[in-house]
Design a protein around this motif. Structure first.
Motif, PDB file in Angstrom:
ATOM      1  N   UNK A  29       0.973  -0.765  -0.208  1.00 50.23           N
ATOM      2  CA  UNK A  29      -0.246  -0.112   0.268  1.00 50.23           C
ATOM      3  C   UNK A  29       0.475   1.018  -0.099  1.00 50.23           C
ATOM      4  N   UNK A  30       1.835   1.688  -0.709  1.00 53.29           N
ATOM      5  CA  UNK A  30       2.948   2.413  -0.592  1.00 53.29           C
ATOM      6  C   UNK A  30       3.627   2.664   0.829  1.00 53.29           C
ATOM      7  N   UNK A  31       3.268   2.119   1.754  1.00 55.37           N
ATOM      8  CA  UNK A  31       3.628   2.110   3.075  1.00 55.37           C
ATOM      9  C   UNK A  31       4.437   1.622   3.853  1.00 55.37           C
ATOM     10  N   UNK A  32       4.050   0.012   3.745  1.00 55.17           N
ATOM     11  CA  UNK A  32       4.366  -0.828   4.967  1.00 55.17           C
ATOM     12  C   UNK A  32       5.733  -1.576   3.750  1.00 55.17           C
ATOM     13  N   UNK A  33       6.826  -1.626   4.326  1.00 53.09           N
ATOM     14  CA  UNK A  33       7.993  -2.033   3.959  1.00 53.09           C
ATOM     15  C   UNK A  33       7.505  -3.781   5.071  1.00 53.09           C
ATOM     16  N   UNK A  34       7.348  -5.286   3.785  1.00 57.30           N
ATOM     17  CA  UNK A  34       7.214  -6.264   4.866  1.00 57.30           C
ATOM     18  C   UNK A  34       9.293  -6.742   4.829  1.00 57.30           C
ATOM     19  N   UNK A  35       9.190  -7.809   6.002  1.00 52.42           N
ATOM     20  CA  UNK A  35      10.294  -8.229   6.877  1.00 52.42           C
ATOM     21  C   UNK A  35      10.942  -9.253   5.513  1.00 52.42           C
ATOM     22  N   UNK A  36      12.068  -9.666   5.123  1.00 49.32           N
ATOM     23  CA  UNK A  36      12.180 -10.356   4.421  1.00 49.32           C
ATOM     24  C   UNK A  36      13.576 -11.514   5.279  1.00 49.32           C
ATOM     25  N   UNK A  37      13.424 -12.393   5.095  1.00 50.82           N
ATOM     26  CA  UNK A  37      14.299 -13.515   5.878  1.00 50.82           C
ATOM     27  C   UNK A  37      15.796 -13.362   5.203  1.00 50.82           C
ATOM     28  N   UNK A  38      16.673 -13.371   6.611  1.00 57.32           N
ATOM     29  CA  UNK A  38      18.086 -13.452   5.764  1.00 57.32           C
ATOM     30  C   UNK A  38      18.022 -14.341   5.107  1.00 57.32           C
ATOM     31  N   UNK A  39      18.873 -14.824   4.374  1.00 56.77           N
ATOM     32  CA  UNK A  39      19.137 -15.914   3.472  1.00 56.77           C
ATOM     33  C   UNK A  39      21.202 -16.316   3.556  1.00 56.77           C
ATOM     34  N   UNK A  40      21.295 -16.629   4.630  1.00 57.72           N
ATOM     35  CA  UNK A  40      22.997 -17.631   4.089  1.00 57.72           C
ATOM     36  C   UNK A  40      23.619 -18.238   4.136  1.00 57.72           C
ATOM     37  N   UNK A  41      23.484 -19.197   2.791  1.00 62.87           N
ATOM     38  CA  UNK A  41      24.038 -20.272   2.760  1.00 62.87           C
ATOM     39  C   UNK A  41      25.721 -20.339   2.509  1.00 62.87           C
ATOM     40  N   UNK A  42      26.470 -21.747   2.741  1.00 64.45           N
ATOM     41  CA  UNK A  42      27.997 -21.513   2.469  1.00 64.45           C
ATOM     42  C   UNK A  42      28.445 -21.683   3.814  1.00 64.45           C
ATOM     43  N   UNK A  43      30.387 -21.712   3.413  1.00 66.34           N
ATOM     44  CA  UNK A  43      30.809 -20.856   3.950  1.00 66.34           C
ATOM     45  C   UNK A  43      31.408 -19.084   3.993  1.00 66.34           C
ATOM     46  N   UNK A  44      31.852 -18.960   4.783  1.00 64.37           N
ATOM     47  CA  UNK A  44      31.636 -17.026   4.471  1.00 64.37           C
ATOM     48  C   UNK A  44      33.529 -17.343   4.528  1.00 64.37           C
ATOM     49  N   UNK A  45      34.078 -17.231   3.286  1.00 61.32           N
ATOM     50  CA  UNK A  45      35.752 -17.251   2.960  1.00 61.32           C
ATOM     51  C   UNK A  45      36.243 -15.947   2.976  1.00 61.32           C
ATOM     52  N   UNK A  46      37.131 -15.696   3.416  1.00 57.98           N
ATOM     53  CA  UNK A  46      38.230 -14.422   2.955  1.00 57.98           C
ATOM     54  C   UNK A  46      39.373 -14.798   2.314  1.00 57.98           C
ATOM     55  N   UNK A  47      40.081 -13.409   2.248  1.00 55.47           N
ATOM     56  CA  UNK A  47      41.044 -13.377   1.160  1.00 55.47           C
ATOM     57  C   UNK A  47      42.529 -13.836   2.463  1.00 55.47           C
ATOM     58  N   UNK A  48      41.972 -13.678   3.961  1.00 57.23           N
ATOM     59  CA  UNK A  48      42.938 -14.301   4.985  1.00 57.23           C
ATOM     60  C   UNK A  48      43.194 -15.813   5.340  1.00 57.23           C
ATOM     61  N   UNK A  49      41.743 -16.489   5.218  1.00 54.86           N
ATOM     62  CA  UNK A  49      41.332 -17.894   5.137  1.00 54.86           C
ATOM     63  C   UNK A  49      41.753 -18.225   4.248  1.00 54.86           C
TER      64      UNK A  49
END
Length: 176
Positions: A29-49
């Motif tokens: 209705x142009x007013x309310x932003x619905x909540x969206x579930x945060x989806x995280x899958x897998x392994x967080x790999x960084x340059x340091x790892x």
């Protein structure tokens, strides 16, 4: 009768469910932003790892450093796929894939994407919290530490005399 026709005429002007949400589902209705579930899958790999992993390491050591792979294939036992995806409201979705190739039990090579972030860059990319005002200072400089007053020294407490009945006990083992 006039009231009934006015009431029914008003119903036709109500928005339908498809009108309430846009195609992307961003606003209702142009007013309310619905909540969206945060989806995280897998392994967080960084340059340091990834920098800690070297060719010739055994599988167990690679698993200790990078975690269990998201994908292992029974037909390709010498390949581990580390896939990472995150979709977070207010941040761009991220998809990365690191492939570990083995020769027997030893790591042969590691295929790393060019856009693999450093740990600080990764946290910055997913941080959707935008503080208002100045950022609080989290640590003191050496000069500020020296300027702090020393805590007062506690006076030595004299040993308290035992209260109540004082007993003596015989030794546990007989004397010879």
């Amino acid at each position: 009768m006039t009231a009934l026709s006015a009431l029914l005429g008003g119903c036709s002007s109500l928005p339908s469910l498809s009108d309430l949400t846009s195609i992307t589902g961003e606003k209702m209705m142009g007013i309310v932003t619905p909540y969206r579930v945060e989806v995280v899958q897998g392994n967080v790999l960084t340059k340091e790892l990834v920098a800690k992993v070297k060719p010739g390491m055994p599988r167990a050591q690679v698993r200790d450093l990078l975690g269990s792979p998201l994908l292992t294939d029974a037909f390709h036992e010498d390949r581990w796929d580390y896939v990472f995806t995150i979709q977070r409201q207010g941040a761009l979705p991220q998809n990365r894939k690191v492939v570990a190739l083995f020769d027997g039990d030893k790591l042969k090579s590691l295929e790393v994407p060019d856009d693999l972030p450093a740990e600080r860059d990764f946290v910055t990319a997913i941080n959707t919290f935008k503080p208002t005002g100045p950022v609080p200072k989290l640590s003191l400089s050496e000069a500020e530490r020296k300027a702090l007053p020393l805590p007062p020294k506690a006076a030595a407490q004299p040993a308290q005399e035992p209260t109540g009945a004082v007993r003596t006990y015989p030794p546990l083992e007989p004397r010879s």
